[in-house]
Every structure is written in C-alpha cells, then in structure tokens.
Design an enzyme around this catalytic site. Sequence first.
Site, PDB file in Angstrom:
ATOM      1  N   GLY A 275       1.103  -0.770   0.238  1.00  0.00           N
ATOM      2  CA  GLY A 275       0.015   0.233  -0.010  1.00  0.00           C
ATOM      3  C   GLY A 275       0.872   1.453  -0.311  1.00  0.00           C
ATOM      4  O   GLY A 275       1.347   2.328  -1.166  1.00  0.00           O
ATOM      5  N   ARG A 276       1.933   1.367   0.883  1.00  0.00           N
ATOM      6  CA  ARG A 276       2.188   2.700   1.377  1.00  0.00           C
ATOM      7  C   ARG A 276       3.084   2.584   0.450  1.00  0.00           C
ATOM      8  O   ARG A 276       3.974   3.917  -0.046  1.00  0.00           O
ATOM      9  CB  ARG A 276       2.880   2.591   2.923  1.00  0.00           C
ATOM     10  CG  ARG A 276       3.298   3.565   3.369  1.00  0.00           C
ATOM     11  CD  ARG A 276       4.178   3.275   4.743  1.00  0.00           C
ATOM     12  NE  ARG A 276       3.683   2.432   5.476  1.00  0.00           N
ATOM     13  CZ  ARG A 276       2.778   3.368   6.638  1.00  0.00           C
ATOM     14  NH1 ARG A 276       3.033   3.956   6.620  1.00  0.00           N
ATOM     15  NH2 ARG A 276       2.262   2.377   7.490  1.00  0.00           N
ATOM     16  N   ARG A 312      -2.405  10.823  11.228  1.00  0.00           N
ATOM     17  CA  ARG A 312      -1.401  10.099  11.464  1.00  0.00           C
ATOM     18  C   ARG A 312      -0.211  10.754  13.111  1.00  0.00           C
ATOM     19  O   ARG A 312       0.979   9.884  13.561  1.00  0.00           O
ATOM     20  CB  ARG A 312      -0.180   9.257  10.339  1.00  0.00           C
ATOM     21  CG  ARG A 312      -0.829   8.703   9.344  1.00  0.00           C
ATOM     22  CD  ARG A 312       0.260   8.218   8.444  1.00  0.00           C
ATOM     23  NE  ARG A 312       0.946   7.179   8.687  1.00  0.00           N
ATOM     24  CZ  ARG A 312       1.677   7.017   9.149  1.00  0.00           C
ATOM     25  NH1 ARG A 312       2.630   7.989   9.119  1.00  0.00           N
ATOM     26  NH2 ARG A 312       2.934   6.031   9.132  1.00  0.00           N
ATOM     27  N   CYS A 342     -10.136  21.800  18.231  1.00  0.00           N
ATOM     28  CA  CYS A 342     -10.788  21.947  19.736  1.00  0.00           C
ATOM     29  C   CYS A 342     -10.237  20.734  20.400  1.00  0.00           C
ATOM     30  O   CYS A 342     -11.065  19.832  21.203  1.00  0.00           O
ATOM     31  CB  CYS A 342     -11.945  22.368  20.343  1.00  0.00           C
ATOM     32  SG  CYS A 342     -12.647  23.862  19.196  1.00  0.00           S
ATOM     33  N   TYR A 371      -2.414   6.726   3.689  1.00  0.00           N
ATOM     34  CA  TYR A 371      -3.367   6.944   5.246  1.00  0.00           C
ATOM     35  C   TYR A 371      -3.540   8.382   5.548  1.00  0.00           C
ATOM     36  O   TYR A 371      -3.528   8.662   7.034  1.00  0.00           O
ATOM     37  CB  TYR A 371      -2.384   5.800   5.946  1.00  0.00           C
ATOM     38  CG  TYR A 371      -1.694   4.434   5.985  1.00  0.00           C
ATOM     39  CD1 TYR A 371      -3.559   3.351   5.693  1.00  0.00           C
ATOM     40  CD2 TYR A 371      -1.264   3.916   5.083  1.00  0.00           C
ATOM     41  CE1 TYR A 371      -3.097   1.571   5.157  1.00  0.00           C
ATOM     42  CE2 TYR A 371      -0.972   2.513   5.268  1.00  0.00           C
ATOM     43  CZ  TYR A 371      -1.757   1.233   5.112  1.00  0.00           C
ATOM     44  OH  TYR A 371      -1.603   0.741   4.294  1.00  0.00           O
TER      45      TYR A 371
HETATM   46  N1  LLP Z   1      -2.074  -6.810   3.418  1.00  0.00           N
HETATM   47  C1  LLP Z   1      -3.295  -6.202   4.612  1.00  0.00           C
HETATM   48  C2  LLP Z   1      -3.991  -7.608   5.085  1.00  0.00           C
HETATM   49  C3  LLP Z   1      -3.076  -5.300   5.035  1.00  0.00           C
HETATM   50  O1  LLP Z   1      -3.701  -5.805   6.632  1.00  0.00           O
HETATM   51  C4  LLP Z   1      -1.917  -3.850   5.186  1.00  0.00           C
HETATM   52  C5  LLP Z   1      -2.365  -2.553   5.907  1.00  0.00           C
HETATM   53  C6  LLP Z   1      -1.497  -4.023   3.998  1.00  0.00           C
HETATM   54  C7  LLP Z   1      -2.081  -5.167   3.102  1.00  0.00           C
HETATM   55  C8  LLP Z   1      -0.619  -2.697   2.933  1.00  0.00           C
HETATM   56  O2  LLP Z   1       0.220  -2.440   4.178  1.00  0.00           O
HETATM   57  P1  LLP Z   1       1.619  -1.689   3.252  1.00  0.00           P
HETATM   58  O3  LLP Z   1       1.890  -2.076   3.015  1.00  0.00           O
HETATM   59  O4  LLP Z   1       0.831   0.455   3.511  1.00  0.00           O
HETATM   60  O5  LLP Z   1       2.088  -1.273   5.150  1.00  0.00           O
HETATM   61  N2  LLP Z   1      -2.664   3.689   9.580  1.00  0.00           N
HETATM   62  C9  LLP Z   1      -1.435   2.942   8.980  1.00  0.00           C
HETATM   63  C10 LLP Z   1      -1.227   1.629   8.799  1.00  0.00           C
HETATM   64  C11 LLP Z   1      -2.145   0.472   8.729  1.00  0.00           C
HETATM   65  C12 LLP Z   1      -2.227  -0.895   7.548  1.00  0.00           C
HETATM   66  C13 LLP Z   1      -3.326  -1.357   7.752  1.00  0.00           C
HETATM   67  N3  LLP Z   1      -2.659  -2.859   7.312  1.00  0.00           N
HETATM   68  C14 LLP Z   1      -0.607   4.216   8.872  1.00  0.00           C
HETATM   69  O6  LLP Z   1      -1.305   5.160   8.700  1.00  0.00           O
HETATM   70  O7  LLP Z   1       0.758   4.159   9.238  1.00  0.00           O
END
Ligand code: LLP
Length: 413
Positions: A275-276, A312, A342, A371
């Site tokens: 994702g990120r 974040r 607030c 995110y």
């Molecule tokens: N696959 C699954 C099953 C997941 O739960 C996640 C992320 C991903 C893939 C993708 O992960 P990435 O490659 O983006 O790290 N809100 C948090 C991050 C939460 C991630 C949740 N799961 C933040 O802002 O850091």
Amino acid sequence: MTAFHYHPDQLCGEDGPLTSVAERFGTPTYVYSRGAILANYRRLASGLTEIPGLICYSVKANSNLRILSLLREAGAGFDIVSGGELARVLRAGADPERVVFSGVGKTVAEMDAGLAAGILMFNVESAGELELLEARARARGKPAPVSVRVNPDVVAATHPYVSTGQIIHKFGVPTDEALELYRRAAQSKHMSVRGVACHIGSQILEVEPFLKAMDEILSVAEALRTMGTDVEFLDLGGGYGIRYADEQPLAMERLMYGLAARLRGTTYRLIIEPGRTLVGDAGVLLTRVLYVKQSQQKNFIVVDAGMNDLMRPTLYGSYHEIVPVEQRPTEKLTADVVGPLCETGDFLAQDREMPDVRAGDLLAILTVGAYGYVLASNYNPRPRPAEVLVDGHEVELIRPRERVEDLMAGEVP
Ligand code: LLP
C-alpha cells in the site's frame, strides 16, 4: 528529479507550482503525483520479474477511484478489506480474478459480494469465518476460493498499532490451526484451496521478518502438498517500509532476492499487497497558515489542516516533513504546527524547527499519499479536503472538497 521539488524557490508538483493548485482548489488539498505512483509501481514490478506473481495494491492506503484506475492500468490487482473497497475496485474496472479479500471481520454481505464478483481468493482468518464462507458458497452453488492467513509469530519492529504478525495479535491463525482449517477446506466441495497468506505489519524496515514469514508460509504450503492439496499462491501481504524522516527504507531488492532464492524452481506464484510503498511518497497535503501565536514558552503555527485531515501525527506520533511552498530566506523558529480543532492532540508537528512563516503562507506536509485522506473524518463538522492529481503540467481534480451541506446529507433537524 523527485515529483515534489523546488524550482527555483517554488515547490512544484511535477511540472507546475503548487501555489497555483492552492489558488485554484483552495486548502487543505491533497496533491498526488501520477508519475511518482507509476514509478513506484514499475520499480516494484521490475523487482518481481524473476518471480511469477501479482502485485495486489492494498486499497486501504489510498482508495481514490482515479488512483485505483491508474494502478489497474499499470497492471496491479487489489487487496481489499471491505465491501466498500470491493465496490470501489470494481468501479475502477478491476479484474475480479486479481482481487484478494483480507480482514478478520468479513460479514455475510461482504462474502456474498466477493463470491458474486468472482474474486481470486478470500484470505480466511478464523474457523468461524471458514464455516460461514462455506455456507455462503453452498447457498450459491459455487465453490469459494480460499487461502488461510497464517500468523507466523514473527516480531517486526514497527508501531505497535500496525504490527500484526505475532500470536498476541487478532490477525490470522497459528500454523497448526491453519493446517486444520485447510484439512476442512480441502474436504469440502464448496471450497477450493488456492493459497497461503500472511501479513506481518506495516512500515517495516527490516528484510528478515518478511523472509521468516515467507519460510513459514512455504512450510505450510509444503505440508499441504504432502496432504495432497496443492496451492498456487503464496501471499506475503504488505508492510514494506518507506522513508518519512531519515530512516533507511526497506531494502526491497534484498527482499526480492531472498524471495527469489526461496521460490526459484517451485510452482508457487507470489502475491504481495503493498500500500504505502506505492503511494506514500506520491502525495502532499497543502495547507495555509492562519495565525502564528507566540507565547513565552512556545510558538504555534496554526494552519487550516487539522487532525481530521491528517490523523497520522496524533494517532501514531508519526513524523511528516513540513516545508514552505515558497522558499525565502528567513529566521528559523521552533514551533508546534497545529490545526483548528478543539483538542490538544490536534497537531501535525511538535517542537519542529520551522521557517519564520506568516499568516497566509502556504505549507506542504510531505509523504501523506498513504493513510492520509482515507483516515480523514468530519470531526468538528469540517468538510474533508479536495484531492488533486498532477501529471506534468496538468492538474486534475479527482475528488472535490466536501461542502458543509454534504455533512448534513440525510439528516433531519
Ligand atoms: N495487506 C494487509 C492485509 C494489510 O492489513 C495492510 C495494511 C496491507 C496489506 C498494506 O500495508 P502497507 O504496505 O501499506 O504497509 N494506518 C496505518 C497503517 C495501517 C496498515 C494496515 N494494514 C498508518 O498510517 O501507518
């Protein structure tokens, strides 16, 4: 040249100045670079040439339809976690055969929608879910494609809220239980076993935990083979860490090398769910300084974006660089950059060395493509920001700013 750079003292998004984006669309506004997203995708895809596999973009990182379409056109499949995300990827033209459905709490309606769409597989996370999925597949008269999300019990250093691969976490099932679930699935004519899955957390910077997790799911796949069940896919999940401040990003080439060494000569196909990595550094949040407050003890730069626009910093204590959109020689000061909400938790940076900005100045908060908008809320009835995609000199509004009327839609006084 990176997507967001100064030319000469004006911060640009690709080839155009961000001041003009702010003038045209107002602030706060998320700005994404098409070129950066595609470059991130291509870099990952080229690392995967030696391993047959599929990149399933993790939609939760940024689910704007335009970005989903962009990644689909580039060749991505999708990792989804809700009926809402399924609807979004289908609207963006996704091939359901390239969609995996993760998550610990799938509902009957979500299972039915996934079955009706004909997705590649459900990554099942409990015995109860497997049972329900079997019942829904039986009712439909078509086998459900399944893999089990194994909890490999590996420790991966990251923020505790986004660490998922240890037994103390709610995700997946331990290896022994996974084998038991596979036994049940293999015996049922309403399920077809397609893969083994895991996901150990997010923003992980070390290669080793991923390789340990891969070893664990490989051993499950091999155990399944001896039971007479062959799986096609090994899904390593996402979580590949990027640079926000001065951390070393995950060495993706080293990870790919390690994965290739393990998968070479096997018939498995690799799935990853980044994702990120694909969108994180491809987005900035433009915000305007409303006021500068100086007390004896502290300086506050009050901006028009708040914790409702970018969660974040307050949710995870995350660091995002904040830079002026127009650079000019100034003194530096140490300040908290705060929003209008607030709550004392409404900050975007604390004790940060900042240029001596004035009311009306524009700032860009960096590395918010993942995110960022997706975690935004309407707290303190605040409309969510606009989203814009830049491509060379072109600027496309890909989601208009919400209006105050939108926030009251469907309510009655
Ligand atoms: N696959 C699954 C099953 C997941 O739960 C996640 C992320 C991903 C893939 C993708 O992960 P990435 O490659 O983006 O790290 N809100 C948090 C991050 C939460 C991630 C949740 N799961 C933040 O802002 O850091």
